[in-house]
Scaffold this motif. Structure first.
Motif, PDB file in Angstrom:
ATOM      1  N   MET A 240       0.847  -1.191   0.000  1.00 44.56           N
ATOM      2  CA  MET A 240       0.000   0.000   0.000  1.00 44.56           C
ATOM      3  C   MET A 240       0.885   1.245   0.000  1.00 44.56           C
ATOM      4  SD  MET A 240      -2.942   1.140   2.753  1.00 44.56           S
ATOM      5  CE  MET A 240      -3.999  -0.246   2.289  1.00 44.56           C
ATOM      6  N   SER A 241       0.649   2.157  -0.935  1.00 36.74           N
ATOM      7  CA  SER A 241       1.449   3.367  -1.044  1.00 36.74           C
ATOM      8  C   SER A 241       0.807   4.504  -0.265  1.00 36.74           C
ATOM      9  CB  SER A 241       1.588   3.777  -2.514  1.00 36.74           C
ATOM     10  OG  SER A 241       0.338   4.263  -3.008  1.00 36.74           O
ATOM     11  N   MET A 242       1.562   5.601  -0.129  1.00 36.15           N
ATOM     12  CA  MET A 242       1.029   6.774   0.556  1.00 36.15           C
ATOM     13  C   MET A 242      -0.205   7.322  -0.163  1.00 36.15           C
ATOM     14  SD  MET A 242       1.500   8.755   3.180  1.00 36.15           S
ATOM     15  CE  MET A 242       3.213   8.641   3.693  1.00 36.15           C
ATOM     16  N   ASN A 243      -0.262   7.172  -1.473  1.00 35.28           N
ATOM     17  CA  ASN A 243      -1.411   7.657  -2.239  1.00 35.28           C
ATOM     18  C   ASN A 243      -2.692   6.910  -1.896  1.00 35.28           C
ATOM     19  OD1 ASN A 243       0.096   9.575  -3.625  1.00 35.28           O
ATOM     20  ND2 ASN A 243       0.656   8.129  -5.249  1.00 35.28           N
ATOM     21  N   ASP A 244      -2.555   5.715  -1.358  1.00 37.03           N
ATOM     22  CA  ASP A 244      -3.735   4.951  -0.952  1.00 37.03           C
ATOM     23  C   ASP A 244      -4.272   5.414   0.408  1.00 37.03           C
ATOM     24  OD1 ASP A 244      -3.747   3.175  -3.186  1.00 37.03           O
ATOM     25  OD2 ASP A 244      -2.064   2.100  -2.273  1.00 37.03           O
TER      26      ASP A 244
END
Length: 409
Positions: free
Chosen positions: A1-5
């Protein structure tokens, strides 16, 4: 999971500034549902960890931190419940109504009135999180800042916009004195990219034209301009009695008067969520016995249990209504919230007024204007307008807290 998620672009910008920039106060301001409170709740957790680590290095065993909000209920709804729902963190008050996390004593301060001063005095704080900062009494706000005297103490705030001469705007957001060290970020509803596009469009379509749209959608600090009820359309909204559908609920609004006009308005809701002003009774220089007779005629016509939302400024008149067996209830007179609720019905074309039932309604609705000095409606031509506001706002008041509509917010 990325920061954008997990975070929107605007929230990531705020987080980066929190971690990298030199500041004393960070203010997040802007639109409803824009994600500013979520990121401030996250920063609040960062601040508590920072406070705990700083206290440990300095040998402090009882570090304190201020959690401020308009009231106990707003702190509970906007911060405590949100920490539970968003991060799974349970905070329960001790016998002093303080909270504890990471070894930090979290002291609640209620900012909506001058009474909050007592809760903000007598201790030194490692920082403060001020929720709904524009609702804070200015003296309480300043006292909170004065309390934040421990090394490295910082203040984080979130707020919806108010009128442009509000102290938070003039003294902090727009104040560019270097020593103040204030960082501010403005959010629009479009910054919350976790909201569904159709939800955003629905909110935009339902928000009243003018000041409410500029503040709630665009996140701007603006005053009202011209008419308060700019979305009122006489051609569509003034109807004949024969056009009123089946009404499922009746209620009234009461604005007491003598030197100025007294008013009772009668309202009805249909099954589709539309509201109708069915009757308006406006008179000057009338004593309470006159208004009891008017109310009893309304009860005979619409039902004995019909609710009368009354102006709480005249408890003697309220008591006379009760003695007469009238179902009177003191109205919540929140002015801006009430005006916004009425405006929402007009914006959505769910507001109607029966032509034959009117007296002064049209005269007032076209003279009811904003006061640029206060950012609120002028106290002129407002007797019917107040009666209308008491009835509609209180009968349709929402008591549930609304949360952002996504899996992360």
């Amino acid at each position: 999971m990325s920061m954008n998620d997990l975070l929107t672009t605007k929230q990531q910008e705020v987080l980066h500034s929190y971690l990298a920039d030199d500041y004393k106060m960070m203010i997040l301001t802007g639109a409803i549902r824009s994600g500013k409170t979520f990121i401030d709740n996250l920063l609040f957790l960062y601040e508590l960890r920072r406070t705990a680590e700083s206290a440990k290095k300095r040998g402090k065993i009882h570090p304190q931190y201020i959690l401020a909000g308009a009231s106990s209920g707003s702190i509970q709804n906007n911060v405590i419940n949100s920490l539970r729902n968003q991060f799974g963190i349970e905070l329960s008050p001790d016998r002093h109504n303080h909270f504890h996390l990471y070894g930090v004593d979290i002291i609640p301060v209620y900012t909506q009135s001058i009474r909050g001063l007592s809760g903000a005095r007598g201790f030194d704080s490692n920082g403060a999180y001020i929720n709904e900062a524009s609702l804070a009494n200015q003296f309480v706000f300043q006292e909170i800042l004065n309390r934040c005297s421990e090394p490295g103490a910082r203040i984080i705030c979130d707020t919806n916009p108010d009128q442009p001469q509000h102290f938070l705007k003039t003294d902090y957001i727009d104040n560019e004195k270097p020593g103040l060290k204030t960082k501010s970020f403005r959010f629009t509803i479009d910054d919350n990219t976790f909201l569904a596009p159709d939800y955003i469009q629905q909110i935009k379509a339902a928000t009243p034209t003018g000041m409410f749209y500029d503040r709630n959608i665009l996140g701007l600090w603006v005053s009202g301009d011209g008419l308060v009820y700019r979305d009122f359309d006489k051609n569509r909204m003034v109807i004949q009695q024969s056009q009123v559908p089946n009404i499922v609920k009746y209620y009234c609004g009461v604005d007491w008067g003598f030197e100025h006009k007294g008013v009772i308005t009668v309202w009805g809701d249909d099954s589709k969520g539309n509201i109708y002003m069915l009757e308006e009774h406006t008179s000057q220089f009338k004593y309470i016995d006159y208004w009891v007779k008017v109310a009893n005629k309304i009860r005979d016509k619409y039902g004995k249990g019909i609710t009368f939302w009354v102006d709480s400024a005249r408890p003697d008149n309220y008591s006379e209504f009760l003695r007469a067996g009238i179902n009177a209830r003191n109205a919540d007179k929140a002015r801006m919230a009430g005006v916004e609720r009425v405006s929402e019905y007009m914006k959505q074309c769910k507001f109607f007024a029966v032509k034959d039932g009117m007296d002064q309604f049209l005269n007032e609705v076209y003279q009811y204007v904003w006061d640029e000095n206060t950012g609120e409606p002028k106290k002129e031509n407002d007797d019917v307008m107040d009666s209308m506001r008491y009835a509609i706002f209180n009968e349709h008041k929402e008591n549930t807290t609304q949360f952002l509509n996504s899996k992360y917010f």
